[in-house]
Design an enzyme around this catalytic site. Structure first.
Site, PDB file in Angstrom:
ATOM      1  N   MET A   1       7.186  -4.971  -1.145  1.00 52.61           N
ATOM      2  CA  MET A   1       6.018  -5.590  -1.778  1.00 52.61           C
ATOM      3  C   MET A   1       6.496  -6.466  -2.939  1.00 52.61           C
ATOM      4  SD  MET A   1       2.904  -2.947  -1.380  1.00 52.61           S
ATOM      5  CE  MET A   1       3.243  -1.886  -2.740  1.00 52.61           C
TER       6      MET A   1
ATOM      7  N   HIS B   1      14.139  -4.760  -7.212  1.00 52.32           N
ATOM      8  CA  HIS B   1      15.105  -4.190  -8.150  1.00 52.32           C
ATOM      9  C   HIS B   1      16.318  -3.710  -7.368  1.00 52.32           C
ATOM     10  CE1 HIS B   1      13.599  -0.395  -6.618  1.00 52.32           C
ATOM     11  NE2 HIS B   1      12.366  -0.782  -6.905  1.00 52.32           N
TER      12      HIS B   1
ATOM     13  N   GLY C   1      17.213  -0.964  -6.230  1.00 52.77           N
ATOM     14  CA  GLY C   1      16.918  -0.092  -5.087  1.00 52.77           C
ATOM     15  C   GLY C   1      16.711  -0.936  -3.830  1.00 52.77           C
ATOM     16  N   HIS C   2      15.894  -1.993  -3.965  1.00 57.16           N
ATOM     17  CA  HIS C   2      15.664  -2.880  -2.808  1.00 57.16           C
ATOM     18  C   HIS C   2      16.973  -3.546  -2.376  1.00 57.16           C
ATOM     19  CE1 HIS C   2      11.529  -3.100  -4.702  1.00 57.16           C
ATOM     20  NE2 HIS C   2      11.231  -2.773  -3.465  1.00 57.16           N
TER      21      HIS C   2
ATOM     22  N   GLN D   1      -3.173  -0.461   1.312  1.00 57.14           N
ATOM     23  CA  GLN D   1      -2.566   0.798   0.860  1.00 57.14           C
ATOM     24  C   GLN D   1      -2.890   1.127  -0.597  1.00 57.14           C
ATOM     25  OE1 GLN D   1       1.529  -0.815   1.643  1.00 57.14           O
ATOM     26  NE2 GLN D   1       2.087   0.506  -0.066  1.00 57.14           N
TER      27      GLN D   1
ATOM     28  N   LYS E   1      13.110   7.373  -2.343  1.00 54.22           N
ATOM     29  CA  LYS E   1      12.241   7.668  -3.485  1.00 54.22           C
ATOM     30  C   LYS E   1      10.818   7.948  -2.980  1.00 54.22           C
ATOM     31  CE  LYS E   1      10.705   4.573  -6.496  1.00 54.22           C
ATOM     32  NZ  LYS E   1       9.233   4.735  -6.484  1.00 54.22           N
TER      33      LYS E   1
ATOM     34  N   GLN F   1       6.416   8.794   2.244  1.00 52.86           N
ATOM     35  CA  GLN F   1       6.238   7.563   3.036  1.00 52.86           C
ATOM     36  C   GLN F   1       7.264   7.514   4.177  1.00 52.86           C
ATOM     37  OE1 GLN F   1       5.419   3.420   1.552  1.00 52.86           O
ATOM     38  NE2 GLN F   1       7.614   3.216   1.695  1.00 52.86           N
TER      39      GLN F   1
ATOM     40  N   SER G   1      12.120   1.583  -9.813  1.00 55.88           N
ATOM     41  CA  SER G   1      10.801   1.335  -9.229  1.00 55.88           C
ATOM     42  C   SER G   1      10.273   0.024  -9.791  1.00 55.88           C
ATOM     43  CB  SER G   1       9.854   2.471  -9.638  1.00 55.88           C
ATOM     44  OG  SER G   1       8.517   2.070  -9.453  1.00 55.88           O
ATOM     45  N   SER G   2       9.498  -0.676  -8.987  1.00 59.28           N
ATOM     46  CA  SER G   2       8.893  -1.926  -9.470  1.00 59.28           C
ATOM     47  C   SER G   2       7.971  -1.634 -10.653  1.00 59.28           C
ATOM     48  CB  SER G   2       8.088  -2.584  -8.355  1.00 59.28           C
ATOM     49  OG  SER G   2       8.914  -2.742  -7.235  1.00 59.28           O
TER      50      SER G   2
HETATM   51  O1  PAF Z   1       7.392   0.999  -0.071  1.00 58.93           O
HETATM   52  C1  PAF Z   1       6.809  -0.090  -0.139  1.00 58.93           C
HETATM   53  O2  PAF Z   1       7.168  -0.980  -0.899  1.00 58.93           O
HETATM   54  C2  PAF Z   1       5.573  -0.306   0.729  1.00 58.93           C
HETATM   55  O3  PAF Z   1       4.836   0.854   0.869  1.00 58.93           O
HETATM   56  C3  PAF Z   1       5.900  -0.918   2.103  1.00 58.93           C
HETATM   57  C4  PAF Z   1       6.750   0.028   2.940  1.00 58.93           C
HETATM   58  C5  PAF Z   1       6.630  -2.236   1.913  1.00 58.93           C
HETATM   59  C6  PAF Z   1       4.608  -1.180   2.871  1.00 58.93           C
HETATM   60  O4  PAF Z   1       3.775  -2.051   2.195  1.00 58.93           O
END
Ligand code: PAF
Length: 279
Positions: free
Chosen positions: A30, A34, A36-37, A61, A149, A153, A185-186
């Site tokens: 999304m 950071h 983590g991504h 969501q 994290k 999910q 985390s963002s």
């Molecule tokens: O973890 C996230 O950033 C979101 O939940 C995802 C998996 C991109 C779905 O919108």
């Protein structure tokens, strides 16, 4: 690196590589990227010929409109970071592109989405499943990368892939932490200095509980973590549950599983932070 905004352009770009027999790795995000991504993107580049990253703040969501509006959007910076990390294609669709009409699908994940985040954010995981299944259908990746994290999910996405027979390998990646221990985390971008210095205690207390757990009952550890965190400044635990890492159901005795995970959500002021620890 190519940035595309429509499904048509994304599929054109991906099909060239697919026709050449190349493997496609996918990192859904999304944005507000950071370290983590970046670790997901790097692993994705390592394991696949092509790395596709999506940036899409998924409205379905969010069960809180204010949270959706406040979600950081840093697209220019994100694109630079992705180029440096080695992504080949960045997909930045509009809401209309992903949801040309409202997505009415209701997933049934049994007990997995009834606990923890599912209890406090009703509808959240249905929205995650809607967007991730839609993105999988558009990108058709061989592998997709998710951080540990967001432990619940990850369990739900694995379940969705099994239930819907989606031919994708889900690759989990360990939590990245700042030097202080705070899980990246963002949302950390929204913490001021004082809040940040309080938030580091979440991982400190979790780590201490890991040292003690062999000597104490599950419920004792649970209560101690909650009490210790609630004593600190503006921190307020929303829930802390010790669960079986596969079923996500609470355990009452350590002998019930060899994969016990403590999952926590803490408000730091009005910022909601999550973390977890494997015992
Ligand atoms: O973890 C996230 O950033 C979101 O939940 C995802 C998996 C991109 C779905 O919108």
């Amino acid at each position: 690196m190519t940035t595309v905004y429509t499904i048509e352009d994304l599929q054109k770009a991906v099909s060239i590589s697919k026709n050449e027999g190349k493997t496609i790795g996918f990192v859904p995000t999304m944005g507000a990227l950071h370290e983590g991504h970046i670790s997901l993107v790097k692993k994705c580049c390592e394991q696949n010929d092509i790395c596709v990253v999506s940036i899409f703040v998924n409205p379905t969501q969010f069960n809180n409109q204010a949270d959706l509006e406040k979600y950081p959007r840093t697209i220019e910076q994100d694109t630079k970071i992705l180029e440096k990390a080695g992504a080949a294609i960045v997909f930045v669709p509009s809401v209309e592109e992903i949801y040309p009409e409202p997505d009415m699908r209701q997933f049934d994940f049994g007990q997995l989405d009834k606990v923890m985040e599912g209890k406090f954010r009703p509808g959240h995981f249905n929205g995650v499943a809607q967007v991730v299944s839609r993105l999988f259908d558009i990108v058709k990746p061989d592998r997709a990368y998710f951080g540990e994290k967001d432990f619940q999910q990850l369990a739900i996405i694995r379940q969705m892939v099994r239930q819907c027979n989606i031919p994708v390998e889900i690759v989990p990646m360990p939590i990245r932490r700042e030097e202080s221990g705070l899980a990246m985390s963002s949302r950390n971008q929204r913490l001021n200095d004082e809040e940040k210095s309080e938030a580091v205690n979440i991982y400190r207390v979790l780590s201490e509980s890991k040292k003690l757990y062999k000597y104490k009952a599950v419920e004792e550890i649970r209560e101690k973590v909650i009490d210790d965190i609630n004593k600190i400044g503006s921190l307020k635990v929303e829930y802390f549950e010790i669960v079986d890492g596969n079923t996500l159901q609470q355990i009452t005795n350590w002998s019930e599983t060899d994969y016990a995970v403590g999952c926590i959500t803490v408000f730091c002021g009005d910022i909601r932070l999550i973390d977890n620890i494997v015992y």
